[in-house]
Motif scaffolding. Structure first.
Motif, short mmCIF file in Angstrom:
data_model
loop_
_atom_site.label_atom_id
_atom_site.label_comp_id
_atom_site.label_asym_id
_atom_site.label_seq_id
_atom_site.Cartn_x
_atom_site.Cartn_y
_atom_site.Cartn_z
N LYS A 57 0.84 -1.20 0.00
CA LYS A 57 0.00 0.00 0.00
C LYS A 57 0.87 1.25 0.00
O LYS A 57 1.70 1.43 0.88
CB LYS A 57 -0.89 -0.04 1.24
N LYS A 58 0.66 2.13 -0.98
CA LYS A 58 1.49 3.32 -1.11
C LYS A 58 0.70 4.61 -0.89
O LYS A 58 1.16 5.68 -1.21
CB LYS A 58 2.13 3.36 -2.52
N GLU A 59 -0.49 4.47 -0.36
CA GLU A 59 -1.26 5.66 -0.03
C GLU A 59 -2.10 5.38 1.21
O GLU A 59 -2.42 4.24 1.51
CB GLU A 59 -2.15 6.07 -1.20
N VAL A 60 -2.39 6.45 1.93
CA VAL A 60 -3.24 6.34 3.11
C VAL A 60 -4.46 7.19 2.85
O VAL A 60 -4.34 8.40 2.58
CB VAL A 60 -2.50 6.84 4.38
N LYS A 61 -5.64 6.55 2.88
CA LYS A 61 -6.89 7.25 2.64
C LYS A 61 -7.68 7.37 3.93
O LYS A 61 -7.53 6.56 4.84
CB LYS A 61 -7.72 6.50 1.60
N ALA A 62 -8.54 8.38 3.97
CA ALA A 62 -9.37 8.58 5.15
C ALA A 62 -10.41 7.47 5.25
O ALA A 62 -11.16 7.24 4.30
CB ALA A 62 -10.07 9.94 5.06
N PRO A 63 -10.46 6.78 6.39
CA PRO A 63 -11.45 5.71 6.56
C PRO A 63 -12.85 6.26 6.86
O PRO A 63 -13.83 5.53 6.77
CB PRO A 63 -10.91 4.91 7.74
N LEU A 64 -12.93 7.55 7.19
CA LEU A 64 -14.20 8.20 7.49
C LEU A 64 -14.05 9.70 7.30
O LEU A 64 -12.93 10.21 7.21
CB LEU A 64 -14.65 7.89 8.93
N SER A 65 -15.14 10.39 7.22
CA SER A 65 -15.09 11.86 7.12
C SER A 65 -14.77 12.44 8.49
O SER A 65 -15.15 11.87 9.52
CB SER A 65 -16.44 12.39 6.65
N GLY A 66 -14.06 13.56 8.50
CA GLY A 66 -13.71 14.19 9.77
C GLY A 66 -12.78 15.37 9.57
O GLY A 66 -12.61 15.86 8.45
N VAL A 67 -12.18 15.80 10.66
CA VAL A 67 -11.25 16.93 10.64
C VAL A 67 -9.90 16.43 11.15
O VAL A 67 -9.82 15.75 12.18
CB VAL A 67 -11.76 18.08 11.54
N VAL A 68 -8.83 16.76 10.45
CA VAL A 68 -7.48 16.38 10.87
C VAL A 68 -7.14 17.21 12.11
O VAL A 68 -7.10 18.43 12.05
CB VAL A 68 -6.45 16.63 9.75
N SER A 69 -6.93 16.54 13.24
CA SER A 69 -6.65 17.28 14.47
C SER A 69 -5.18 17.19 14.90
O SER A 69 -4.72 18.05 15.65
CB SER A 69 -7.57 16.83 15.60
N GLU A 70 -4.45 16.17 14.46
CA GLU A 70 -3.03 16.03 14.78
C GLU A 70 -2.33 15.29 13.66
O GLU A 70 -2.91 14.38 13.07
CB GLU A 70 -2.84 15.20 16.06
N ILE A 71 -1.09 15.65 13.40
CA ILE A 71 -0.25 14.93 12.45
C ILE A 71 1.05 14.58 13.16
O ILE A 71 1.71 15.45 13.71
CB ILE A 71 0.03 15.77 11.18
N PHE A 72 1.39 13.28 13.18
CA PHE A 72 2.55 12.81 13.93
C PHE A 72 3.80 12.62 13.08
O PHE A 72 4.87 12.34 13.61
CB PHE A 72 2.23 11.48 14.61
N ILE A 73 3.69 12.74 11.77
CA ILE A 73 4.81 12.46 10.88
C ILE A 73 5.11 13.68 10.02
O ILE A 73 4.32 14.64 9.99
CB ILE A 73 4.51 11.23 9.98
N LYS A 74 6.26 13.62 9.34
CA LYS A 74 6.58 14.69 8.39
C LYS A 74 7.13 14.03 7.12
O LYS A 74 7.55 12.88 7.14
CB LYS A 74 7.55 15.70 8.98
N GLU A 75 7.13 14.78 6.04
CA GLU A 75 7.62 14.26 4.77
C GLU A 75 9.07 13.81 4.93
O GLU A 75 9.87 14.48 5.58
CB GLU A 75 7.46 15.30 3.67
N GLY A 76 9.37 12.65 4.37
CA GLY A 76 10.71 12.09 4.47
C GLY A 76 10.89 11.10 5.61
O GLY A 76 11.87 10.35 5.64
N ASP A 77 9.94 11.07 6.57
CA ASP A 77 10.03 10.12 7.67
C ASP A 77 9.88 8.68 7.16
O ASP A 77 9.10 8.42 6.25
CB ASP A 77 8.92 10.36 8.71
N HIS A 78 10.62 7.77 7.80
CA HIS A 78 10.44 6.34 7.54
C HIS A 78 9.43 5.84 8.56
O HIS A 78 9.55 6.13 9.76
CB HIS A 78 11.76 5.59 7.70
N ILE A 79 8.43 5.09 8.09
CA ILE A 79 7.42 4.56 9.00
C ILE A 79 7.36 3.04 8.88
O ILE A 79 7.76 2.47 7.88
CB ILE A 79 6.02 5.16 8.71
N LYS A 80 6.84 2.42 9.95
CA LYS A 80 6.65 0.98 9.99
C LYS A 80 5.16 0.71 10.16
O LYS A 80 4.39 1.58 10.60
CB LYS A 80 7.40 0.37 11.17
N LYS A 81 4.77 -0.51 9.83
CA LYS A 81 3.39 -0.93 10.04
C LYS A 81 3.06 -0.74 11.52
O LYS A 81 3.84 -1.10 12.39
CB LYS A 81 3.23 -2.40 9.65
N GLY A 82 1.94 -0.09 11.79
CA GLY A 82 1.51 0.14 13.17
C GLY A 82 1.85 1.51 13.72
O GLY A 82 1.38 1.88 14.80
#
Length: 126
Positions: A57-82
């Motif tokens: 999976k190379k994209e993350v889509k919104a599972p529901l409608s809502g408002v983004v209240s926090e973002i924990f990552i930034k562009e360039g970060d390496h992430i793991k499952k979970g």
């Protein structure tokens, strides 16, 4: 013939259809590939036809409608499952959006305070 393939702890259903006329159709999700049966997957001219983005999976889509209240990552970060990616607030509930795969953040497509609809793309990964 349908088989299940497990890659990086995620299971995928693969359908293989041999039309008995020298062609084999392989279906992974909504993506279909047609191969001449005298070629094998190890054949270098076939490997580029199978884009890993259909498996990983190379994209993350919104599972529901809502408002983004926090973002924990930034562009360039390496992430793991979970890993926690962001929080969507909907109907007075905080919904953590968790990574389903590993990769590197290519682009964050939303900002804190932004309203999103179900299935809107939030983040793209390398």
């Amino acid at each position: 013939m349908k088989i299940k393939v497990k890659i990086k702890n995620k299971e995928y259903e693969v359908e293989i259809i041999d039309n008995n006329q020298g062609e084999v159709n392989i279906k992974i999700g909504n993506n279909a590939f047609n191969f001449n049966s005298n070629k094998t997957i190890a054949n270098p001219e076939i490997i580029p036809l199978i884009d890993e983005s259909i498996i990983f999976k190379k994209e993350v889509k919104a599972p529901l409608s809502g408002v983004v209240s926090e973002i924990f990552i930034k562009e360039g970060d390496h992430i793991k499952k979970g890993d926690k990616l962001l929080v969507l607030s909907a109907m007075k509930m905080e919904n953590e959006i968790i990574s389903e795969s590993e990769g590197k953040i290519k682009k964050i497509l939303v900002n804190v305070g932004q309203k999103v609809k179900e299935e809107d793309m939030l983040i793209s990964l390398f």
